[in-house]
Design an enzyme around this catalytic site. Sequence first.
Site, PDB file in Angstrom:
ATOM      1  N   CYS A  61     -27.610  -8.864 -16.386  1.00  0.00           N
ATOM      2  CA  CYS A  61     -27.264  -8.415 -17.768  1.00  0.00           C
ATOM      3  C   CYS A  61     -27.934  -8.820 -18.939  1.00  0.00           C
ATOM      4  O   CYS A  61     -28.774  -9.914 -18.763  1.00  0.00           O
ATOM      5  CB  CYS A  61     -25.918  -9.211 -18.011  1.00  0.00           C
ATOM      6  SG  CYS A  61     -25.221  -9.117 -19.594  1.00  0.00           S
ATOM      7  N   GLY A  86       0.766  -1.042  -0.093  1.00  0.00           N
ATOM      8  CA  GLY A  86      -0.022  -0.055  -0.110  1.00  0.00           C
ATOM      9  C   GLY A  86       0.668   1.246   0.095  1.00  0.00           C
ATOM     10  O   GLY A  86       0.250   2.321  -0.358  1.00  0.00           O
ATOM     11  N   CYS A  96     -22.903  -6.876 -19.109  1.00  0.00           N
ATOM     12  CA  CYS A  96     -21.705  -6.896 -18.301  1.00  0.00           C
ATOM     13  C   CYS A  96     -20.532  -6.115 -18.931  1.00  0.00           C
ATOM     14  O   CYS A  96     -20.454  -6.052 -20.097  1.00  0.00           O
ATOM     15  CB  CYS A  96     -21.093  -8.432 -18.728  1.00  0.00           C
ATOM     16  SG  CYS A  96     -22.232  -9.577 -17.643  1.00  0.00           S
ATOM     17  N   CYS A 134     -18.899 -12.120 -19.922  1.00  0.00           N
ATOM     18  CA  CYS A 134     -20.260 -12.247 -20.617  1.00  0.00           C
ATOM     19  C   CYS A 134     -20.090 -13.112 -21.791  1.00  0.00           C
ATOM     20  O   CYS A 134     -21.232 -14.094 -21.745  1.00  0.00           O
ATOM     21  CB  CYS A 134     -20.694 -10.888 -21.041  1.00  0.00           C
ATOM     22  SG  CYS A 134     -22.250 -10.585 -21.615  1.00  0.00           S
ATOM     23  N   CYS A 174     -26.223 -11.871 -20.830  1.00  0.00           N
ATOM     24  CA  CYS A 174     -25.944 -13.341 -20.489  1.00  0.00           C
ATOM     25  C   CYS A 174     -26.853 -13.709 -19.084  1.00  0.00           C
ATOM     26  O   CYS A 174     -26.793 -14.628 -18.640  1.00  0.00           O
ATOM     27  CB  CYS A 174     -24.304 -13.534 -20.311  1.00  0.00           C
ATOM     28  SG  CYS A 174     -24.023 -12.625 -18.822  1.00  0.00           S
TER      29      CYS A 174
END
Lengths: 293, 369, 271
Positions: free
Chosen positions: A244, A35, A269, A275, A247
């Site tokens: 979606c 980080g 998606c 997808c 899909c």
Amino acid sequence: MNAHTQVSNYNFAYLDEQTKRMIRRAILKAIAVPGYQVPFASREMPMPYGWGTGGVQVTASILGPDDVLKVIDQGADDTTNAVSIRKFFQKVAGVETTTSTEDATIIQTRHRIPEAPLQEDQILVYQVPIPEPLRFLEPRETETRKMHALEEYGLMHVKLYEDIAKNGHIATTYAYPVKVEGRYVMDPSPTPKFDNPKMHMSPALQLFGAGREKRIYAVPPHTEVISLDFEDHPFEVQRFDKPCALCGAEQVYLDEVVLDDRGGRMFVCSDTHHCESRQAAGHRGEMSGEVLS
Amino acid sequence: MYVAVKGGEAAIDNAHRLLADRRRGDRSVPALTLDQITEQLAIGVDRVMSEGSLYDRRLAALAMKQARGDLIEAIFLVRAYRTTLPRFGHSEPVDTGAMLIERRVSACYKDLPGGQLLGPTFDYTHRLLDEDLEGDPQVETGLQRGGIQEPVMRVADILDQEGLIEDDGAIDPALEPGDINQTPTEFPMSRAMRLQSLSRGDEGFLLALGYSTQRGYARSHPFVGEIRIGEVDVDVFMPELGFAVPVGRIQVTECQMVNQFKGSAKAPPQFTRGYGLVFGQSERKAMAMSLCDRALRAEELGEDLVAPPQDQEFVLSHCDNVQATGFVEHLKLPHYVDFQAELGLVRTMRAEYEQCTGEAVLETREAAE
Amino acid sequence: MTVSVRIDQASVEATDLPLMSVRSVSKFYGQRIGCADVDFDIWPGEVLAIVGESGSGKTTLLNCISTRLTPTAGTVSYRMRDGEMRDLYGLGEAERRLLLRTDWGFVHQNPADGLRMTVSAGANVGERLMAVGDRHYGKIRATATDWLGRVEIDADRIDDQPRAFSGGMRQRLQIARNLVTAPRLVFMDEPTGGLDVSVQARLLDLLRGLVHDLGLAVIIVTHDLAVARLLSHRMMVMKDGRVIEHGLTDRLLDDPQAPYTQLLVSSILQV
């Protein structure tokens, strides 16, 4: 164009070995201090600053001839910038590329984390525009570095407090700040906060490159990544009302597509590979039969 | 032997002669033609037109040739010529919605009516030097989308349908648009006048200011709603006829920046706009302009004034590169008289200082003894 | 709530030990004197006023003893909450900053210097709590509401930004923001300067109440002897960077010794 003779003047993966070594040292330091933003001598790249030069430098430094590279932008393999970066590495490194999340050893991304869970032998390289999570509270680098050094993160919560006081909830939706391994507050790059939980304890190595701002940082595998919040206003991810349209996937991040000038819209998606593989497996959404205009 | 400086006139003549010589360079190399410049250095030409505030590619090319490629000098030449032209009136607002677009991209929507149209852009080129261009290689004809070209809806209008973006602002037909060439600078300046100043402002200066807003100095959460490049009609209202007639077409680049806005005492939460419009193809400039335009609206939207890009006086007084280059470069003009005065002052102060420290040194020495 | 920083005060509040000791503090700007050879102690719960005309060095002194300015010479030591006396200029930056935002307060003459003008009153008060680790929105808000009440700001102003506040309200908000972590020592630089007379009176009244209720030690810089008389137990008079008289407020005002103090008292306190 006689691309071959020209490119032969450039080293494998474009950067010279000295530069790669310098960047790898920065990456190692970044992994050692999760980080923490490690300054590095970012190079001019053959694409403009702000277009992924940080990610490209990181990828170029870790790429080997046997790697399989996937590049996504906004979750998709076919967005122009992803295509451009993928072509760049095909040209200067000749490595195998893929759109499949599962087959890639290195995935360079802008603004998304793939939906499919990442594995231990994979590296996710993020393109980062502004690495400093405190930047918009305090513009001066000298001051923000001091704030990190002294762990003075009160101001970050002041911002979240203001969000709740004004809107009743935290109004940050992307680049949502996280705390890494209980120490450094980190900007996850402008991914939607939907993706934040995927960073937590991920088995994959996550590297972040900011070219213009000359910073590299990292989240090593199996590292704690906690989104900042309040005890009584815990962190929450976006939810979509609908699956979606192509899909039928739920609990994935969706893009809004404008269909016409009469307000017609559909949601699909953002992760195109996800997808497509779902559709190939026979999943269908409500508009999967229709052809996109 | 000392010779006092004289003969300025001859020196200047000789300098100009040498300049002309250097401009032409090696005589065995063919001279540039204006066609070559307009065709092959088109983006430089567009910048000169835009910041020179004169839509004429040929004159811009001439200025570039004369200025030896120094674009600010070329802009200066064009501006100096422009100021000699009579002003006939002003055009109707150009309708960029009716533009025949050559390029049109939006960062807000993946796909949208009319589609994303990349056009002739450097964006996805790899910046690798192409040695072939040392010669004159065969270049294939560009491919363009077939079919009838028809107007493509503006992205701002998509947001507008839901009321999520602020109004574009109705045009008061009685309002005479200001003209920064005709009116002395006065602050605060209306948005129309600000946009004029920004449109001819220095690309580099606006770029740096726009960039600073992205880095936290007056941040405005911008998204590129739309960038479009193409030709538009310029119509002028003819009082004798009672309607507007087209007087020509110009190529422009328009950028509509969509900015997040949390709302204030003066306005509800909604997206706000930053606007950029420049002559020719100059996307960087249009984008920088729209960031600066949005920053300059801080006061209107009730935002805090915290950084230079929000300061009208700061931005508008310094964005004109002809003014800026003039004043910066004027420092090389003779300043003997003022400098002589300063020289005298520093000598006096220096003498006082030395006397003073001399005494102080003496004092410490005495104290030590 | 704020327990994390509210350490048992009784244990260290042995009033026979000073909270802060200032010894031979001097600050020079080149050859010019900011302040010179200043010595004093301040005990817990005591209010010390530093008075003098502008340019007398009182603000320089205040900045030197509050780590905002490094003195040219001398020492400033402070009794930490664990009872240990520490040299302020020997503290690491982290320790110094922690001290500044927990155990100390600093009230500026201009509230804009001490407030975040673009965040709400609630967040202004809550910032110090969040800085020391409070992570419960509801509790932070409750504490902020309570403190706004104590400085006589209506609870329904909690989400307003200080920009929308009057000068007096801003100053009271600045005080609340400083006191929320229960500091033991508060520095004040002309806290009533720039306010109308009636607003000044109300603020002084409020300050006197808070200082008394919370047992705060305060070092207050003012050019206004009336402010010093109302708030302080002890006074130091400064002129040309030096302390020319130092004593209990009542004694000093009733029976000034130094000619300069006599002049000050006679010229200002006639009414």
